[in-house]
Motif scaffolding. Structure first.
Motif, PDB file in Angstrom:
ATOM      1  N   THR B  19       0.823  -1.209   0.000  1.00  0.00           N
ATOM      2  CA  THR B  19       0.000   0.000   0.000  1.00  0.00           C
ATOM      3  C   THR B  19       0.863   1.268   0.000  1.00  0.00           C
ATOM      4  N   ASP B  26      -3.670   4.284  -3.907  1.00  0.00           N
ATOM      5  CA  ASP B  26      -3.792   2.831  -4.052  1.00  0.00           C
ATOM      6  C   ASP B  26      -4.758   2.479  -5.175  1.00  0.00           C
ATOM      7  N   HIS B  30      -4.136   0.211  -8.508  1.00  0.00           N
ATOM      8  CA  HIS B  30      -4.865  -1.055  -8.298  1.00  0.00           C
ATOM      9  C   HIS B  30      -4.348  -1.797  -7.071  1.00  0.00           C
ATOM     10  N   GLY B  31      -4.160  -1.082  -5.986  1.00  0.00           N
ATOM     11  CA  GLY B  31      -3.793  -1.755  -4.739  1.00  0.00           C
ATOM     12  C   GLY B  31      -2.416  -1.401  -4.199  1.00  0.00           C
ATOM     13  N   GLY B  67      -2.791  -3.285   4.365  1.00  0.00           N
ATOM     14  CA  GLY B  67      -2.179  -3.267   3.036  1.00  0.00           C
ATOM     15  C   GLY B  67      -0.667  -3.300   3.049  1.00  0.00           C
TER      16      GLY B  67
END
Lengths: 350, 280
Positions: B19, B26, B30-31, B67
């Protein structure tokens, strides 16, 4: 070759003959739905018959090969017949397919080169998915080997492209069978996960590993006969680090190229090599060229160069024994490789 | 080791990601920063490369639920001095989510030369597993190469072969240990007359009103999997009464190329608590 020799049920044989399908060649260009209509049987049954027939005609070809003067030799006529009947792997971009004569050909080594970010890996993933399209949808129904030397293969992306591919097949299905009651017969029972399961992924971290895996491919493919495409992304990366002995590098690359060519021929599969570009210093100026040098350009049957034309991505056929040199625009979309948006608009307007 | 051992089948369903500790950033990626690959952040000085790096060094320690990778991070830096006060300031915002003092799990190593980096990387394998490192940040790769090489074909060849060696080592470690690798890069001005080679989503990168492109040229671009570009736009804010107001800098991040991301961008600001995306 007579239909009567096919290993099918007597009633099917009877129906075939009474509908006028007496020879194998008469079955070669008929679609499953047409055959189903003519014989008044279900589409699935028709498909089965066609599969048996095509298998038989393949056998015939090998039989003919056996009585040639030299074992394994073919006449040019046979080769032409074979090439015309061979299915190509679509790129999912019809403009690109057009200049390629329908897509990427099996039995050949195709090299694709371009600058970072142009879409080489995208094309690689797209082909690894498209090779799995079922035969009913004009695909090869094969599996793919993906050899990743750079770490750019992203599972999420492959999943996305597989999802879009299934959607396209569904759309095609409903379009084709709009008024047929038989629409259940060819429902797609495929899941994006199945597509991923049919990709054999090798992650390579050095040139030693790369050579080892390429040597091992022959064994692997002979154990997995349904592999129809091998993507190497990229062939270059590990060969650009400090090779003191450039002659050794050329020899290693040459050996690898020969192995790949042989593999493509023996197992009737498409080999796609992704290559990087580099600047070449000649006559006092730097010019853009594909990596690995001049001798490498003999390593592939076809060579496609991807480049930017303004804001549009384009593909150019740089080398091909059968296609004329041509260019076509393509786009990298959320769903994968597709036609350029501006182009499809033009088509719609007409 | 056999060739069949290199086969990974079935494929994992997800790539693990680190993250950026900001939902908007994010979402853009895409993350977050994917593990197992090299992500490059290119920008001119003062836009926020180092801010991003510091934030990631801390975020790596966050638990998976937030994350992070719940692991230590390693920072190899070639731009001096290392902004340790800023790192400390940022760490205060992470203390509540991390069991120990976050600064204890960030390892910092200055770099002198490309060969020094290569030497260090070759000795890193045992250290990575011993210290549970899951993030390596190199800030910046360009500073290492800036002075050492002449502009002759032979020197450039030596330089690019070093790029490939470094990148290959990093990629090997990234995939073996599931590391996220982040490399920052500087930019150079683009001179109109020189050949204009387009790399990635935009043919025209601008920062502070100048045309720029990431440093180290085409061969280095072949060495990274993902390239992100940060830039700054200056805007004069008109004040009421027609006075000439302050110059306000706006900052942006854009995906130049990435195998899994579309061309997209996002504005961001640098606050006391770190880099934050802005929805505008």
């Amino acid at each position: 070759m007579e239909v009567s020799s096919l290993p099918i049920s007597a009633s099917q044989r009877g129906k075939l003959i009474s509908s006028g399908y007496t020879s194998l060649s008469s079955l070669s260009s008929v679609s499953p739905s047409q055959l189903a209509q003519d014989l008044k049987i279900s589409e699935n049954e028709a498909l089965e018959i066609l599969k048996v027939a095509s298998r038989r005609s393949e056998l015939d070809i090998t039989d003919n090969g056996a009585c040639a003067i030299v074992n394994g030799a073919q006449t040019a006529w046979d080769m032409l017949q074979e090439e015309e009947s061979s299915v190509r792997i679509t790129t999912s971009c019809s403009d690109l397919d057009d200049i390629l004569g329908g897509g990427i050909n099996c039995k050949e080594v195709t090299e694709v080169g371009g600058v970072p970010g142009i879409g080489k890996t995208q094309l690689g993933i797209q082909l690894a998915i498209n090779v799995q399209i079922p035969a009913d949808y004009g695909g090869l129904e094969g599996k793919a080997v993906y050899i990743d030397t750079e770490g750019s293969f992203m599972v999420e992306r492959a999943f996305q492209i597989a999802e879009a591919c299934i959607e396209d097949m569904q759309e095609y299905n409903s379009f084709l069978r709009k008024d047929s009651k038989d629409s259940q017969a060819c429902q797609i029972r495929k899941d994006p996960k199945d597509f991923l399961d049919n990709i054999f992924y090798f992650r390579i971290c050095s040139y030693t590993e790369q050579i080892a895996v390429i040597n091992y491919l022959e064994k692997f493919v002979s154990e997995h006969k349904d592999v129809k495409a091998v993507v190497i992304d990229s062939i270059t990366f590990h060969f650009r680090q400090d090779f003191e002995d450039m002659a050794l590098r050329t020899r290693l690359l040459g050996g690898m190229a020969l192995k790949l060519m042989k593999l493509a021929k023996t197992f009737n599969l498409a080999i796609i090599l992704l290559n990087q570009v580099t600047t070449k210093y000649s006559e006092g100026s730097f010019q853009l060229t594909l990596a690995l040098g001049d001798s490498w350009s003999h390593a592939c049957t076809n060579r496609i160069i991807l480049y930017w034309n303004g804001n549009e991505r384009c593909a150019h056929i740089d080398k091909s024994p059968s296609m004329r040199s041509a260019s076509a625009p393509y786009a990298v979309t959320g769903r994968g490789i597709r036609n350029c948006a501006s182009n499809s608009k033009r088509v719609k307007m007409m | 080791m056999k060739p069949e051992d290199l086969l990974r089948h079935p494929l994992p369903t997800q790539t693990s990601k680190l993250t950026l500790n900001c939902p908007l950033l994010d979402r853009l990626l895409h993350g977050g920063i994917p593990c197992g690959t090299i992500t490059e952040i290119a920008a001119e000085s003062g836009v926020g490369k180092t801010q991003f790096s510091l934030q990631l060094l801390l975020a790596a320690q966050l638990p998976a639920a937030r994350g992070g990778l719940s692991a230590s991070s390693l920072c190899l830096h070639s731009e001096f001095p290392f902004p340790v006060r800023r790192l400390h300031q940022l760490s205060l915002f992470y203390q509540s989510h991390i069991p120990n003092n976050p600064l204890d799990r960030i390892f910092i190593q200055p770099l002198q030369s490309p060969d020094h980096l290569l030497d260090l990387l070759s000795r890193l394998d045992s250290i990575i597993s011993r210290l549970n490192i899951r993030l390596i940040v190199i800030d910046s790769i360009a500073a290492l190469f800036r002075s050492e090489f002449d502009n002759t074909p032979l020197e450039l060849k030596r330089r690019s072969s070093l790029f490939f060696k470094i990148s290959s080592k990093l990629k090997y470690q990234a995939q073996k240990f599931g590391l996220a690798v982040v490399v920052t890069n500087q930019v150079v001005d683009v001179i109109e007359s020189s050949g204009n080679l387009r790399i990635g989503n935009s043919g025209f990168l601008c920062s502070s009103g100048r045309r720029v492109c990431p440093a180290l040229g085409l061969s280095w671009a072949n060495c990274v999997n993902i390239r992100l570009f940060l830039w700054r736009e200056e805007e004069r804010v008109e004040e009421e009464g027609g006075d000439i107001g302050d110059i306000k800098a706006r900052r942006f991040i854009r995906v130049i190329f990435a195998p899994h991301l579309p061309d997209c961008s996002c504005e961001f600001v640098i606050e006391r608590e770190g880099v934050l995306g802005v929805n505008r």
